[in-house]
Write an enzyme that holds these catalytic residues in place. Structure first.
Site, PDB file in Angstrom:
ATOM      1  CG  HIS A 295      -0.593  -0.198  24.770  1.00 35.76           C
ATOM      2  ND1 HIS A 295      -1.348   1.054  25.149  1.00 35.76           N
ATOM      3  CD2 HIS A 295       0.624   0.443  25.361  1.00 35.76           C
ATOM      4  CE1 HIS A 295      -0.830   1.946  25.528  1.00 35.76           C
ATOM      5  NE2 HIS A 295       0.511   1.747  25.756  1.00 35.76           N
TER       6      HIS A 295
ATOM      7  N   GLY B 128      -1.733   7.299  27.321  1.00 37.39           N
ATOM      8  CA  GLY B 128      -1.652   8.709  27.416  1.00 37.39           C
ATOM      9  C   GLY B 128      -0.527   9.017  27.695  1.00 37.39           C
TER      10      GLY B 128
ATOM     11  CG  MET C 210      -1.385  -0.536  35.489  1.00 33.92           C
ATOM     12  SD  MET C 210       0.404  -0.467  35.912  1.00 33.92           S
ATOM     13  CE  MET C 210       1.049  -1.738  36.542  1.00 33.92           C
TER      14      MET C 210
ATOM     15  CD  GLU D 268      -4.099  -0.736  23.760  1.00 33.56           C
ATOM     16  OE1 GLU D 268      -4.320  -1.537  24.543  1.00 33.56           O
ATOM     17  OE2 GLU D 268      -3.672   0.441  23.612  1.00 33.56           O
TER      18      GLU D 268
ATOM     19  CD  GLU E  29      -2.607   1.185   2.834  1.00 32.91           C
ATOM     20  OE1 GLU E  29      -2.513   0.480   3.341  1.00 32.91           O
ATOM     21  OE2 GLU E  29      -3.158   2.340   2.949  1.00 32.91           O
TER      22      GLU E  29
ATOM     23  CB  CYS F   7      -0.297   2.034  28.975  1.00 32.41           C
ATOM     24  SG  CYS F   7       1.418   2.454  28.922  1.00 32.41           S
TER      25      CYS F   7
HETATM   26  N1  GLN Z   1       2.957   8.274  29.852  1.00 26.69           N
HETATM   27  C1  GLN Z   1       3.219   7.111  30.353  1.00 26.69           C
HETATM   28  C2  GLN Z   1       4.521   6.610  30.155  1.00 26.69           C
HETATM   29  O1  GLN Z   1       5.394   7.013  29.284  1.00 26.69           O
HETATM   30  C3  GLN Z   1       2.172   5.933  29.819  1.00 26.69           C
HETATM   31  C4  GLN Z   1       2.520   5.816  28.270  1.00 26.69           C
HETATM   32  C5  GLN Z   1       1.190   5.170  27.613  1.00 26.69           C
HETATM   33  O2  GLN Z   1      -0.098   5.190  28.097  1.00 26.69           O
HETATM   34  N2  GLN Z   1       1.371   4.521  26.614  1.00 26.69           N
HETATM   35  O3  GLN Z   1       5.022   5.756  31.030  1.00 26.69           O
END
Ligand code: GLN
Length: 551
Positions: A525, A367, A397, A527, A147, A394
């Site tokens: 992750h 995040g 948690m 997901e 692609e 992540c």
């Molecule tokens: N900000 C957090 C870290 O860097 C979590 C990263 C994430 O959620 N992907 O450890």
């Protein structure tokens, strides 16, 4: 020398008219179909931007950063390929202009070109072709589907199209070109217009390539008349034009394409045996029928940050999370109803948290940074105290650990080094070996990326859900649970049910079922490894708890 199988076939998928019309899904679907005929397929995504990988790109603008087992940070289309094809891709299956240019420039510095003048043509195109061939070779595949990002006519992808042309010139019988185009139906005219596609296909001709097949994306199905018109102007026979109207679920696309016989058309054009459709397509169809028939719903509140820039942005930034929720919920015969709640709402006015009671469960996704973090912590506390199933991915948690330390252990200033590096109680911190890298400004090198193993503790939710003692999951983060606090957290009831094999890194935190119906966070992750035919077990366990609460 990179030598793929003799007579290896290559299908180039190129976009016409505009981007964002589903080229990635079309590529993944073709892969799925050809694989169901018994061929080994390897998809390749080419991104024309100069970034070396997708790691530094803002997800609000560019969509999710998808992480491979190897740790390579890639475009979200790689996630679609993995979900459709049900297997893991490698670094050889992804390339950006940045990677290609860097490789050529590095070679030039190492005197590889022996005094020659190094030029876009032929050196860049040679590098592109060699990477495509390498991917075919490493994957030992029969057909590569490549692609090319962007649309015909862009400056940025012209060298990739040129590489396709050069390959076609050398082995015309082994190369197929598919144009995924868009046919607008302007509301004032009320008629589907073919002209933009005609122009796109002709523009491809000016690159020396002829479309073999056209996938005609539009709001509605293409009629015979328009197929004929396109056929004449684009020099493609009418039955090689596939109608691809908007549909409810992207997972229906392979089934729809097969209605127009795309598998047979492609294999015939490449002089390959048609093969028999195998059972997997049937299983796939069963999944799609679940998507269409699920009536009862499960209401999921996703509390996060990237939600303030308009609806379409958020769904791209969290695409793997959304898809993982879908797979598990359809598996349980439920339609997922996902609401996006901006964490900032829960910062000043805590009375707003009450709305979380209207949901069957709460999820805080991954995040970075400070925005909305206190709102997320408030939401986690609310879910914990009100026994609403909670799943943290992540950052979700890490913040659950901080919440527990603040409100159960009474460490009021518990925090993460990401936000408050000088803080006294850093529950989430960098490990000593990372500190050095960060001090030198090498932020990139300090991330934990890709697949790592975790050992699961007997008798926990995680262990029961996975059904195995060891798992491998993908990571993308810099900070970890600070080992100094683990004993105190565990004494207070937080269970670290997943740890790295050496026991140093906390991979999963949960509360016992006696305390809470489902309160669990993963440093990784999950997901990234969920698929339609292989829903992720933790997502399924989370949604089971949500459905039980509903009852
Ligand atoms: N900000 C957090 C870290 O860097 C979590 C990263 C994430 O959620 N992907 O450890």
């Amino acid at each position: 020398m990179n030598s793929p199988k003799k007579d290896h076939k290559y299908i180039f998928v190129i976009g016409g008219v505009m981007s964002g019309v589903g080229k990635g899904i079309a590529t993944a679907s073709i892969g799925k179909i050809l694989e169901s005929r018994g061929y080994k397929i390897n998809p390749i995504k080419i991104d024309p931007y100069l970034n070396i990988d997708a790691g530094t790109m803002n997800p609000t603008e560019h969509g999710e950063v998808f992480v491979l087992n190897s740790g390579l940070e890639t475009d979200q289309d790689m996630g679609n390929y993995e979900r459709f094809m049900g297997r893991n891709l490698t670094n050889h299956d992804y390339m950006t202009s940045g990677m290609v240019y860097k490789a050529v420039i590095d070679k030039e510095r190492a005197l590889y070109y022996k005094g020659k003048c190094v030029e876009a043509l032929p050196h860049i195109t040679e590098e592109i072709i060699s990477r495509i061939e390498k991917s075919a070779q490493v994957n030992k595949s029969d057909i590569s589907i490549i692609e090319i990002g962007g649309t015909i006519g862009d400056f940025q992808n012209a060298l990739f199209i040129e590489a396709a042309r050069m390959m076609k010139m050398k082995h015309p019988q082994n190369i197929l070109t598919i144009v995924v185009s868009y046919l607008p139906v302007p509301s004032k005219i009320g008629e589907m217009k073919t002209k933009p596609t005609q122009n796109a296909v002709r523009q491809l001709n000016s690159h020396g390539l002829q479309a073999d097949l056209i996938i005609a994306r539009s709001e509605m199905a293409l009629d015979r008349k328009r197929k004929e018109k396109l056929s004449v102007w684009c020099n493609v026979s009418a039955d090689h034009i596939i109608s691809a109207p908007d549909i409810e679920s992207i997972y229906e696309v392979p089934i729809n394409f097969e209605k127009d016989n795309i598998g047979d058309l492609i294999l015939k054009a490449l002089s390959m045996k048609l093969g028999h459709k195998n059972g997997e397509m049937k299983e796939w169809a069963r999944f799609v029928s679940k998507v269409k028939t699920a009536k009862a719903s499960v209401k999921i509140a996703v509390v996060g940050k990237y939600f303030d820039t308009g609806d379409f942005v958020l769904s791209d930034a969290y695409i793997s999370v959304i898809e993982a929720l879908k797979f598990s919920s359809y598996h349980l015969n439920r339609k997922p109803e996902i609401s996006w709640i901006n964490a900032k709402h829960f910062e000043k006015d805590k009375s707003k948290l009450k709305i979380l009671k209207d949901y069957d469960c709460v999820l805080v996704p991954g995040g970075f940074g400070e925005t909305g973090i206190e709102g997320k912590i408030n939401a986690i506390r609310f879910a914990r105290e009100n026994k609403i199933p909670y799943f943290g991915l992540c950052y979700g948690m890490q913040l659950a650990v901080i919440e527990y330390a603040r409100n159960v252990l009474g460490i009021k200033d518990a925090h993460t080094a990401e936000i408050n590096p000088k803080g006294k109680h850093l529950l989430i911190d960098v490990m000593p070996e990372q500190k050095e890298l960060i001090e030198k400004g090498k932020y990139g090198g300090s991330m934990r990326l890709g697949a790592y193993k975790a050992v699961l503790k007997q008798g926990t939710i995680a262990r029961r859900a996975y059904g195995t003692a060891e798992v491998s999951e993908r990571h993308r983060h810099r900070y970890e649970v600070n080992p100094e606090y683990i004993a105190r957290l565990e004494e207070a009831g937080l269970i670290f049910s997943g740890r790295s094999p050496d026991g140093r890194l906390m991979e999963i935190a949960e509360l016992s079922k006696k305390e809470h119906p489902f309160f669990l966070g993963t440093q990784f992750h999950p997901e990234f490894q969920a698929g339609p035919l292989a829903p992720h077990k933790l997502f399924t366990e989370f949604l089971k708890a949500a459905i039980a609460r509903k009852k």
